[in-house]
Design a protein around this motif. Structure first.
Motif, PDB file in Angstrom:
ATOM      1  N   ILE A  19      27.510   0.343  57.859  1.00 61.14           N
ATOM      2  CA  ILE A  19      26.944   0.327  56.783  1.00 61.14           C
ATOM      3  C   ILE A  19      27.101  -0.696  55.651  1.00 61.14           C
ATOM      4  N   ILE A  20      26.140  -1.003  55.100  1.00 60.07           N
ATOM      5  CA  ILE A  20      26.095  -1.964  53.955  1.00 60.07           C
ATOM      6  C   ILE A  20      25.774  -1.373  52.794  1.00 60.07           C
ATOM      7  N   VAL A  21      26.354  -1.378  51.574  1.00 56.86           N
ATOM      8  CA  VAL A  21      25.972  -0.612  50.370  1.00 56.86           C
ATOM      9  C   VAL A  21      25.559  -1.837  49.287  1.00 56.86           C
ATOM     10  N   VAL A  22      24.412  -1.542  48.771  1.00 57.93           N
ATOM     11  CA  VAL A  22      24.087  -2.292  47.331  1.00 57.93           C
ATOM     12  C   VAL A  22      24.187  -1.413  46.165  1.00 57.93           C
ATOM     13  N   ASP A  23      25.046  -1.584  45.106  1.00 63.33           N
ATOM     14  CA  ASP A  23      25.311  -0.380  44.464  1.00 63.33           C
ATOM     15  C   ASP A  23      24.216  -0.054  43.436  1.00 63.33           C
ATOM     16  N   GLY A  24      23.520  -1.428  43.134  1.00 63.23           N
ATOM     17  CA  GLY A  24      22.379  -0.980  41.845  1.00 63.23           C
ATOM     18  C   GLY A  24      22.852  -0.180  40.598  1.00 63.23           C
ATOM     19  N   ALA A  25      21.949   0.747  40.425  1.00 59.36           N
ATOM     20  CA  ALA A  25      22.186   1.506  39.149  1.00 59.36           C
ATOM     21  C   ALA A  25      23.817   2.023  39.249  1.00 59.36           C
ATOM     22  N   ASN A  26      24.149   2.302  40.741  1.00 62.31           N
ATOM     23  CA  ASN A  26      25.752   2.750  40.347  1.00 62.31           C
ATOM     24  C   ASN A  26      26.859   1.806  39.255  1.00 62.31           C
ATOM     25  N   GLY A  27      26.375   0.665  39.489  1.00 61.71           N
ATOM     26  CA  GLY A  27      27.337  -0.283  38.866  1.00 61.71           C
ATOM     27  C   GLY A  27      27.104  -0.289  37.187  1.00 61.71           C
ATOM     28  N   HIS A  28      26.098   0.652  36.699  1.00 60.96           N
ATOM     29  CA  HIS A  28      25.997   1.005  35.383  1.00 60.96           C
ATOM     30  C   HIS A  28      26.480   2.400  34.811  1.00 60.96           C
ATOM     31  N   CYS A  29      27.345   2.959  35.783  1.00 62.29           N
ATOM     32  CA  CYS A  29      27.822   4.190  35.389  1.00 62.29           C
ATOM     33  C   CYS A  29      29.366   3.745  34.498  1.00 62.29           C
ATOM     34  N   THR A  30      29.551   3.972  33.190  1.00 68.36           N
ATOM     35  CA  THR A  30      30.449   3.268  32.593  1.00 68.36           C
ATOM     36  C   THR A  30      31.433   4.405  31.857  1.00 68.36           C
ATOM     37  N   ARG A  31      32.343   3.749  31.260  1.00 71.30           N
ATOM     38  CA  ARG A  31      33.508   4.797  30.311  1.00 71.30           C
ATOM     39  C   ARG A  31      32.516   5.554  29.402  1.00 71.30           C
ATOM     40  N   GLU A  32      31.383   4.911  28.845  1.00 71.70           N
ATOM     41  CA  GLU A  32      30.708   5.727  27.818  1.00 71.70           C
ATOM     42  C   GLU A  32      30.082   6.894  28.380  1.00 71.70           C
ATOM     43  N   ASP A  33      29.869   7.094  29.634  1.00 74.61           N
ATOM     44  CA  ASP A  33      29.340   8.359  30.561  1.00 74.61           C
ATOM     45  C   ASP A  33      30.140   9.185  30.498  1.00 74.61           C
ATOM     46  N   ILE A  34      31.490   8.926  30.856  1.00 71.65           N
ATOM     47  CA  ILE A  34      32.729   9.707  30.864  1.00 71.65           C
ATOM     48  C   ILE A  34      32.899  10.262  29.512  1.00 71.65           C
ATOM     49  N   ASP A  35      32.671   9.561  28.402  1.00 71.21           N
ATOM     50  CA  ASP A  35      33.190  10.262  27.179  1.00 71.21           C
ATOM     51  C   ASP A  35      31.904  11.116  26.768  1.00 71.21           C
ATOM     52  N   LEU A  36      30.695  10.815  27.423  1.00 70.43           N
ATOM     53  CA  LEU A  36      29.678  11.766  27.083  1.00 70.43           C
ATOM     54  C   LEU A  36      29.518  13.004  27.483  1.00 70.43           C
ATOM     55  N   HIS A  37      30.208  13.167  28.752  1.00 70.74           N
ATOM     56  CA  HIS A  37      30.518  14.421  29.493  1.00 70.74           C
ATOM     57  C   HIS A  37      31.741  14.923  29.458  1.00 70.74           C
ATOM     58  N   ARG A  38      32.578  14.519  28.411  1.00 71.48           N
ATOM     59  CA  ARG A  38      33.862  15.330  28.693  1.00 71.48           C
ATOM     60  C   ARG A  38      33.958  16.711  28.479  1.00 71.48           C
ATOM     61  N   LYS A  39      33.057  17.540  27.971  1.00 73.21           N
ATOM     62  CA  LYS A  39      32.971  18.894  27.937  1.00 73.21           C
ATOM     63  C   LYS A  39      32.847  19.340  29.625  1.00 73.21           C
ATOM     64  N   LYS A  40      32.081  18.602  30.164  1.00 72.14           N
ATOM     65  CA  LYS A  40      31.748  19.168  31.551  1.00 72.14           C
ATOM     66  C   LYS A  40      33.129  19.019  32.316  1.00 72.14           C
ATOM     67  N   ILE A  41      33.731  17.963  32.084  1.00 70.55           N
ATOM     68  CA  ILE A  41      35.034  17.833  32.758  1.00 70.55           C
ATOM     69  C   ILE A  41      36.050  18.666  32.409  1.00 70.55           C
ATOM     70  N   ALA A  42      36.120  18.825  30.944  1.00 67.41           N
ATOM     71  CA  ALA A  42      37.219  20.043  30.396  1.00 67.41           C
ATOM     72  C   ALA A  42      36.834  21.585  31.198  1.00 67.41           C
ATOM     73  N   GLN A  43      35.785  21.720  31.518  1.00 64.69           N
ATOM     74  CA  GLN A  43      35.413  23.035  32.427  1.00 64.69           C
ATOM     75  C   GLN A  43      35.656  23.077  33.754  1.00 64.69           C
ATOM     76  N   ALA A  44      35.948  22.105  34.373  1.00 60.98           N
ATOM     77  CA  ALA A  44      35.980  21.636  35.694  1.00 60.98           C
ATOM     78  C   ALA A  44      37.515  22.135  36.205  1.00 60.98           C
ATOM     79  N   ASP A  45      37.721  22.848  37.535  1.00 61.77           N
ATOM     80  CA  ASP A  45      38.965  22.971  38.011  1.00 61.77           C
ATOM     81  C   ASP A  45      39.476  21.655  38.954  1.00 61.77           C
ATOM     82  N   ALA A  46      38.592  20.830  39.328  1.00 62.89           N
ATOM     83  CA  ALA A  46      38.768  19.670  39.914  1.00 62.89           C
ATOM     84  C   ALA A  46      37.848  18.407  39.691  1.00 62.89           C
ATOM     85  N   VAL A  47      38.335  17.421  39.580  1.00 63.17           N
ATOM     86  CA  VAL A  47      37.440  16.318  39.520  1.00 63.17           C
ATOM     87  C   VAL A  47      37.431  15.248  40.726  1.00 63.17           C
ATOM     88  N   LEU A  48      36.449  15.060  41.229  1.00 63.49           N
ATOM     89  CA  LEU A  48      36.512  14.476  42.538  1.00 63.49           C
ATOM     90  C   LEU A  48      35.687  13.094  42.481  1.00 63.49           C
TER      91      LEU A  48
END
Length: 305
Positions: free
Chosen positions: A109-138
Motif C-alpha cells: 500500500i502507498i498512501v497519499v494523505d490529501g485532505a487528511n492533512g487538513h484535519c486540525t486541532r480546530e476540528d477537534i475543538d469544533l466537535h468537543r460535544k461529540k467527543i464528550a458523548q463518546a464511550d471510546a475515542v478511536l
C-alpha cells in the motif's frame, strides 16, 4: 456486548484504488494487472464502518477533498448510519488516496494523505460535544500527529477511553502515550515504539510501552493471534482463527474497531481481544476493507476454529 457503545473515530478517509495481480513488479518493471476496484477506505473510515456494523453509535471526524471521491466516501459512511456532519470538505485539496496492490490475498500500500492533512486541532475543538458523548475515542496516525495528540488530550480531559492504533508506524512522543488508555500495534509497530529488536521478548516490549505511559497494550500477531498486557499487569494471548483469506487490507482496522466496541460496552480486556479476533478473522474473508467488515450478528454466528 453488554450495551450499545458510542464510538467517535478521528482519522483518515481515503479512496482505495485496488489492483489485483498475479505478482508484484520489480522496480522499473511493468506487469499486467487482472482487475481494478475503487473502494472506500482510510484507516479512520474503515474503523468507523466496522464499529457501525457492530452496532455502535458511530461518529466520524475527519476531512475529504472537494472532488467526486470525497462525495463517494461520505455517501458510503452515511449508508452505514455513521454521523458525517463532523467530516469537513476542504476546498482546493484532493481526497486522500491509497494505491493498493493485491497479490494472493496479501497487499502492498502507498498512501497519499490529501485532505487528511487538513484535519486540525480546530476540528477537534469544533466537535468537543461529540467527543464528550463518546464511550471510546478511536485514533490512528493517517492524520497530522499534532491533531492525534490534541485529540487524545481532549478526550482524556473529558474522561474518555482513548484507543490508539499506531499505524502507519512512526516514533511517538511520550506526551501522546501518556494520554492513551489502550494501544493496539502490530508486532513490527510494537518493537519500533518500544525501541526493541524485532523478535525480542514480546511481553518485555509491551511493558516498555507501559513504562512510557500507555496503560494497556494489545499486540496483533497475524496468524499467531494477539497478546495483551493490562494496566494491572496481566499478560495473556488469544489464538487466531482459521479462515479462507481473500483480502487482508482491513484486518487491523476490523480488530481495532471490534476491540474498541467491546471495551466501550463494558467487556474486560481479555474478552474484548477475543471478540476483536473474531471480527478481524471474518473481515479478511471478503474483498475490500469496508465491504468486508462483519455485522454483530455475523460475529455471533461465527464458528471458532
Amino acid at each position: 456486548m453488554n450495551k450499545i457503545p458510542n464510538v467517535v473515530v478521528i482519522g483518515s478517509l481515503n479512496m482505495d484504488i485496488v489492483v489485483e495481480a498475479d505478482r508484484p513488479p520489480q522496480m522499473g518493471e511493468t506487469v499486467a494487472g487482472n482487475r481494478v476496484h475503487f473502494i472506500p477506505g482510510g484507516k479512520g473510515a474503515n474503523q468507523a464502518v466496522a464499529a457501525a456494523r457492530l452496532g455502535a453509535r458511530t461518529t466520524m471526524i475527519g476531512a475529504v477533498g472537494c472532488d467526486p471521491f470525497g462525495k463517494e466516501l461520505l455517501e458510503a459512511l452515511r449508508r452505514e448510519g455513521i454521523e458525517t456532519d463532523t467530516v469537513k470538505t476542504v476546498a482546493g485539496a484532493h481526497t486522500g488516496v491509497a494505491s493498493i496492490l493485491l497479490v494472493e490475498g496479501d497487499n502492498q500500500i502507498i498512501v497519499v494523505d490529501g485532505a487528511n492533512g487538513h484535519c486540525t486541532r480546530e476540528d477537534i475543538d469544533l466537535h468537543r460535544k461529540k467527543i464528550a458523548q463518546a464511550d471510546a475515542v478511536l485514533l490512528q496516525l493517517e492524520i497530522p500527529l499534532e491533531t492525534v495528540q490534541y485529540a487524545a488530550e481532549t478526550a482524556k480531559r473529558q474522561g474518555k477511553t482513548v484507543v490508539l492504533n499506531p499505524a502507519p508506524a512512526r516514533p511517538l512522543p511520550d506526551e501522546l502515550l501518556r494520554h492513551v488508555d489502550v494501544m493496539i500495534p502490530n508486532e513490527s509497530e510494537l518493537y519500533l515504539l518500544a525501541e526493541a529488536d524485532e523478535g525480542s521478548d514480546l511481553e518485555t516490549a509491551m511493558r516498555r510501552l507501559q513504562d512510557k505511559g500507555v496503560r494497556t497494550v494489545v499486540a496483533t500477531l497475524g496468524a499467531r493471534g494477539a497478546a495483551y498486557l493490562t494496566a494491572d499487569g496481566a499478560f495473556g494471548t488469544v489464538p487466531s482463527h482459521k479462515v479462507e483469506v481473500v483480502d487482508t487490507t482491513g484486518a487491523g482496522d476490523a480488530f481495532n474497531a471490534g476491540f474498541a466496541c467491546a471495551l466501550a460496552s463494558g467487556e474486560p480486556v481479555a474478552e474484548a481481544v477475543g471478540f476483536a479476533s473474531k471480527v478481524a478473522a471474518l473481515a479478511v474473508t471478503r474483498l475490500g476493507a469496508q465491504a468486508g467488515m462483519p455485522t454483530l450478528a455475523q460475529v455471533g454466528e461465527f464458528n471458532v476454529e
